[in-house]
Design an enzyme around this catalytic site. Structure first.
Site, PDB file in Angstrom:
ATOM      1  N   ASN A   1       7.236  -3.261   3.352  1.00 20.51           N
ATOM      2  CA  ASN A   1       8.355  -2.619   2.738  1.00 20.51           C
ATOM      3  C   ASN A   1       7.936  -1.226   2.385  1.00 20.51           C
ATOM      4  O   ASN A   1       8.263  -0.612   1.128  1.00 20.51           O
ATOM      5  CB  ASN A   1       9.019  -3.372   1.409  1.00 20.51           C
ATOM      6  CG  ASN A   1       7.969  -3.356   0.453  1.00 20.51           C
ATOM      7  OD1 ASN A   1       6.675  -3.640   0.891  1.00 20.51           O
ATOM      8  ND2 ASN A   1       8.355  -3.700  -0.800  1.00 20.51           N
TER       9      ASN A   1
ATOM     10  N   ASP B   1      -0.301  -9.799  -4.530  1.00 19.65           N
ATOM     11  CA  ASP B   1       1.047  -9.136  -4.649  1.00 19.65           C
ATOM     12  C   ASP B   1       0.950  -7.695  -5.303  1.00 19.65           C
ATOM     13  O   ASP B   1       1.631  -7.073  -5.893  1.00 19.65           O
ATOM     14  CB  ASP B   1       1.913 -10.016  -5.220  1.00 19.65           C
ATOM     15  CG  ASP B   1       3.453  -9.222  -5.083  1.00 19.65           C
ATOM     16  OD1 ASP B   1       3.747  -8.285  -4.401  1.00 19.65           O
ATOM     17  OD2 ASP B   1       4.423  -9.945  -5.745  1.00 19.65           O
TER      18      ASP B   1
ATOM     19  N   ASN C   1       8.525  -9.557  -9.509  1.00 12.84           N
ATOM     20  CA  ASN C   1       9.470 -10.742  -9.080  1.00 12.84           C
ATOM     21  C   ASN C   1       8.785 -11.602  -7.816  1.00 12.84           C
ATOM     22  O   ASN C   1       8.379 -10.757  -6.843  1.00 12.84           O
ATOM     23  CB  ASN C   1      10.609  -9.899  -8.334  1.00 12.84           C
ATOM     24  CG  ASN C   1      11.707 -10.788  -7.612  1.00 12.84           C
ATOM     25  OD1 ASN C   1      11.781 -12.112  -7.844  1.00 12.84           O
ATOM     26  ND2 ASN C   1      12.588 -10.381  -6.839  1.00 12.84           N
TER      27      ASN C   1
ATOM     28  N   LEU D   1       0.757  -1.039  -0.090  1.00 13.71           N
ATOM     29  CA  LEU D   1       0.207   0.016  -0.209  1.00 13.71           C
ATOM     30  C   LEU D   1       0.875   1.144  -0.180  1.00 13.71           C
ATOM     31  O   LEU D   1       0.351   2.191  -0.212  1.00 13.71           O
ATOM     32  CB  LEU D   1      -0.984   0.075   1.095  1.00 13.71           C
ATOM     33  CG  LEU D   1      -1.948  -1.197   1.066  1.00 13.71           C
ATOM     34  CD1 LEU D   1      -2.745  -1.196   2.277  1.00 13.71           C
ATOM     35  CD2 LEU D   1      -2.890  -0.939  -0.149  1.00 13.71           C
TER      36      LEU D   1
ATOM     37  N   HIS E   1       3.347   1.300  -8.990  1.00 14.96           N
ATOM     38  CA  HIS E   1       4.598   2.097  -9.174  1.00 14.96           C
ATOM     39  C   HIS E   1       3.792   3.057 -10.006  1.00 14.96           C
ATOM     40  O   HIS E   1       2.959   2.870 -10.956  1.00 14.96           O
ATOM     41  CB  HIS E   1       5.635   1.060 -10.026  1.00 14.96           C
ATOM     42  CG  HIS E   1       5.909   0.405  -9.072  1.00 14.96           C
ATOM     43  ND1 HIS E   1       6.969   0.689  -7.718  1.00 14.96           N
ATOM     44  CD2 HIS E   1       6.385  -1.090  -9.045  1.00 14.96           C
ATOM     45  CE1 HIS E   1       7.466  -0.636  -7.373  1.00 14.96           C
ATOM     46  NE2 HIS E   1       7.027  -1.636  -8.039  1.00 14.96           N
TER      47      HIS E   1
ATOM     48  N   HIS F   1       3.848 -15.973  -3.356  1.00 12.34           N
ATOM     49  CA  HIS F   1       3.676 -16.003  -4.672  1.00 12.34           C
ATOM     50  C   HIS F   1       4.821 -16.807  -5.440  1.00 12.34           C
ATOM     51  O   HIS F   1       5.763 -16.768  -6.022  1.00 12.34           O
ATOM     52  CB  HIS F   1       4.185 -14.652  -5.322  1.00 12.34           C
ATOM     53  CG  HIS F   1       5.402 -13.847  -4.701  1.00 12.34           C
ATOM     54  ND1 HIS F   1       6.513 -14.565  -4.307  1.00 12.34           N
ATOM     55  CD2 HIS F   1       5.297 -12.492  -4.065  1.00 12.34           C
ATOM     56  CE1 HIS F   1       7.057 -13.460  -3.599  1.00 12.34           C
ATOM     57  NE2 HIS F   1       6.760 -12.520  -3.405  1.00 12.34           N
TER      58      HIS F   1
HETATM   59 ZN    ZN Z   1       7.690 -10.928  -2.777  1.00 10.50          ZN
END
Ligand code: ZN
Lengths: 434, 326
Positions: free
Chosen positions: A97, A313, A286, A66, A317, A240
């Site tokens: 992150n 996921d 990724n 988020l 961006h 994932h």
């Molecule tokens: Zn990941």
């Protein structure tokens, strides 16, 4: 408090209770008050006619980014959760992150505060290690008391085996999962896509299958050893999963009775690395899009139950960040609004997975995984987190109209099956198709 | 996609290849004075993020011979602002009146990005390990000329009966990728040769993109055997050598002495296995590594002619890019 609401004539689908038939459902004080055969419940002040629609427990995405705090130009908790509601999600789990990394009680409180204006139920997995640097465990007990539903350094793996051991032990004591981004980053330096013929053709360095499966196999071995040595039963959740090899390891570990769960992302069961033929950075993620054999393995693992849940996921961006040379572009795609459409198109229509199984993967199982006992089901007393959708509706996704702040989707213009009609979070309508 | 662009040979229609070869010959035959009117007053930008004497000079001289104004923006000059994106640099060049950009870039796919974002014709002068399409076209013209085939035309059978052995660092070579994708589509048999570190087995799967290609492509790791097989081709054979790109070998264990023993094109090897082979090298060469100095200078060598054909091919690419008619 919202007034009572009666949803009439829905086809209710709830794998948790085995329900798969027409029902009326009464919502009172944000909870499910009653669920009965059509016509039994008395008319309420507010009614919603759901004829022709499927009613399921709202979807739960245990893997979203988020971007708040720190990168609100990409997404905020408010915009990301509105996009979630548009995709039928009523609970999302924020990855840590952010900037700074969510590794403390203070940042967790800040994130989960009502002031962030989340449109749906927001949960978070704080960082497994301080700063996600892989060196020192964060304070699991304090974080768990503050509402953590698991721990992860997503975006990177917990690479050091000793640290991973300690993380699994500490989280096992709290009954929470360690959610692992399985990538041996010692093998993926300078790589920007899947290793193989397509990468060769495009002149790009590729990530091998082993970069993923080595970590999964290592972590599973840690589970075995910890059970033996510590007498604990840690829960490893693999994020994932994208390769046949890692899925085979997970399947075997499950057969051996270890507590391993895993998730698959819609893009991994829909696309292959051929989608990168024109260096489309909106298909750069990724783990990367893999070969067709791996895509088929992900589908097979979903069909046979090796995969526990679908997680998007969702990784927004800004356009300018993606409008750069392929190798320099950040990884990740938006995914909240295309998850159901792809799941129904690929898994349900193309591979015959029953609708109820889709709901299992998107609501029932993720709720159990993060221990949300009064969500992810249609039991009286549970939160009225509900999604109404038209399972046979075909439509085309347009990134332009996405409610996410970012539009980085490889599915712009792609066909979808199954359209969200209305999403309710704790009894409130948080999304209604226009 | 901009019709004047050339980003890759992958999927480039044979009709386009034919058009470019014919155009090259047509321009070559023109009087220099007439030629210099073709792009009179047109503006071409050379955007070079990677140094390259050969390719840059070739494009620049081609543009000048057509009367165009060129400007060079390179990473050595101050013009590429620190940190400015490729997109913004492209937009700036367009705003300054550039009508075509020739791009060399260390990142694979950069030309696609530039074309998409600035919407000008882009000529790919080499991107990362991906493509070097003008090199493939000049190599094709060199092969046709030297094997006495018709260099002004191209069709799916132009290289029928011709075998081309591409040897060396195929993994890191955009020249190898471009040639291995283009030549089989004109009927050539292409043999890729090199050690597994420099030529993984899946290279075949990656490069054989056109099922309609009448030729074929295969891996034979034994260089002597590859040359011997090529020598048996009825209409001629080519030994195309590649530069060992030491700068890209990071992390790879390559025993250079062993490489030289097995893959260097020496006078003796050539004489023993394929005495008639046409010797090619895209340059710059490392004499004594992938190729012996005497072989580079021997009568079989087409290395200098490759450069000459490069200039000719690039005039056609520029004329096509700017939509001029000779
Ligand atoms: Zn990941």
């Amino acid at each position: 408090m919202t007034p009572d609401l009666l949803i009439r004539n829905a086809h209710a689908l709830d794998p948790a209770t085995g329900l798969d038939s027409p029902r009326d459902i009464l919502i009172h004080h944000g909870r499910i008050a009653a669920i009965e055969l059509p016509g039994i419940l008395p008319a309420g002040p507010e009614e919603l006619d759901a004829t022709g629609l499927t009613l399921a427990p709202g979807f739960i995405d245990i893997h979203v980014h988020l971007r708040e705090p720190g990168q609100t130009y990409k997404e905020t908790i408010a915009t990301g959760t509105r996009a979630a509601a548009a995709g039928g999600f009523t609970t999302v789990v924020a990855m840590p992150n952010t900037l700074p990394v969510n590794d403390s009680v203070a940042s967790l409180h800040w994130m989960l505060s009502p002031a962030r204006n989340a449109a749906v139920n927001l949960c978070a997995m704080p960082a497994a290690t301080l700063g996600s640097l892989g060196e020192t465990l964060s304070d699991y007990e304090a974080l768990a008391n503050a509402g953590a539903v698991g721990f992860t350094d997503d975006g990177k793996p917990v690479l050091d085996s000793d640290i991973m051991w300690a993380a699994l032990v500490a989280s096992a004591r709290l009954g929470l999962p360690i959610s692992q981004h399985a990538e041996d980053t010692r093998l993926t330096g300078g790589c920007s896509m899947n290793f193989g013929p397509v990468a060769f053709r495009l002149g790009l360095r590729g990530m091998t299958i082993e970069a993923e499966s080595n970590i999964v196999e290592r972590d599973i071995q840690l589970l075995r050893d910890i059970e033996k040595v510590e007498g604990l039963r840690p829960h490893l959740h693999v994020q994932h999963v994208s390769t046949a090899k890692a899925l085979a390891a997970i399947r075997l570990a499950k057969q051996q009775g270890l507590h391993v769960t895993c998730e698959a992302a819609p893009h991994h069961f829909t696309l292959t690395d051929e989608a990168l033929e024109h260096f489309d950075t909106n298909a750069k993620m990724n783990p990367p899009l893999r070969a067709e054999s791996d895509r088929q393995a992900v589908i097979a693992a979903i069909l046979d139950g090796t995969v526990d849940c679908i997680a998007t996921d969702h990784a927004p961006h800004a356009a300018y960040e993606k409008e750069v040379e392929f190798e320099r572009a950040p990884n990740g795609i938006t995914g909240l609004e295309t998850a159901l459409g792809l799941a129904l198109r690929i898994l349900h229509r193309d591979h015959g997975l029953p609708l109820a199984k889709i709901v299992t993967l998107m609501s029932t199982n993720p709720a159990q995984l993060i221990k949300l006992h009064d969500r992810g089901n249609l039991k009286p007393g549970s939160h009225a987190d509900l999604v109404l959708f038209a399972p046979a509706a075909a439509w085309t996704y347009s990134a332009e109209v996405s409610l996410s702040k970012s539009k980085n989707s490889p599915f712009d213009g792609a066909p979808m099956l199954g359209q969200i009609h209305t999403t309710l979070s704790e009894g409130r309508i948080v999304h209604r198709a226009s | 996609m901009n019709l004047g662009s050339l980003l890759t040979v992958n999927g480039l229609p044979i009709a386009e290849v034919a058009h470019l070869l014919a155009l090259t010959t047509q321009i070559e035959k023109m009087h220099p004075g007439e030629r210099a009117k073709l792009l009179q007053g047109r503006r071409i930008a050379l955007l070079f993020y990677e140094s390259s004497t050969r390719t840059r000079t070739s494009f620049e001289l081609a543009a000048k011979s057509l009367g165009a104004t060129t400007t060079l923006v390179s990473d050595k000059s101050s013009s590429i602002e620190k940190g400015e994106s490729l997109k913004d640099t492209g937009l700036t060049l367009r705003a300054l009146g550039a009508e075509c950009i020739i791009l060399r870039h260390p990142a694979s796919g950069a030309p696609e990005l530039l074309e998409r974002t600035c919407n000008l014709p882009v000529l790919n002068a080499g991107d990362g390990m991906h493509q070097h399409p003008s090199q493939a076209l000049l190599d094709l013209r060199t092969i046709l000329t030297r094997l006495n085939l018709d260099a002004a035309t191209a069709h799916a059978k132009s290289l029928d009966g011709v075998t081309i052995v591409i040897t060396g660092d195929i993994r890191h070579s955009r020249v190898a990728r471009s040639n291995a994708m283009l030549l089989p589509r004109l009927g050539a048999r292409v043999i890729l040769c090199g050690p597994p570190e420099l030529l993984p087995q899946h290279a075949i799967e990656g490069l054989a993109t056109d099922p309609a290609a009448t030729g074929w492509i295969e891996i034979i790791r034994d260089f002597d055997l590859a040359l011997t097989l090529a020598h048996a081709a009825p209409h001629g054979c080519v030994a195309m050598m590649l530069r060992i790109q030491r700068e890209r070998l990071a992390g790879l264990e390559l025993d250079l002495a062993d490489y030289i023993a097995h893959y260097q094109l020496t006078t003796e090897r050539l004489a023993t296995h394929a005495p008639n082979a046409l010797v090619m090298h895209p340059g710059p060469m490392i004499r004594g590594l992938e190729i012996a100095g005497e072989v580079a200078d021997c009568p079989n060598s087409a290395i200098e002619q490759q450069v000459t054909h490069g200039l000719a091919i690039r005039t056609a690419l520029l004329v096509r890019a700017l939509g001029a008619t000779p």
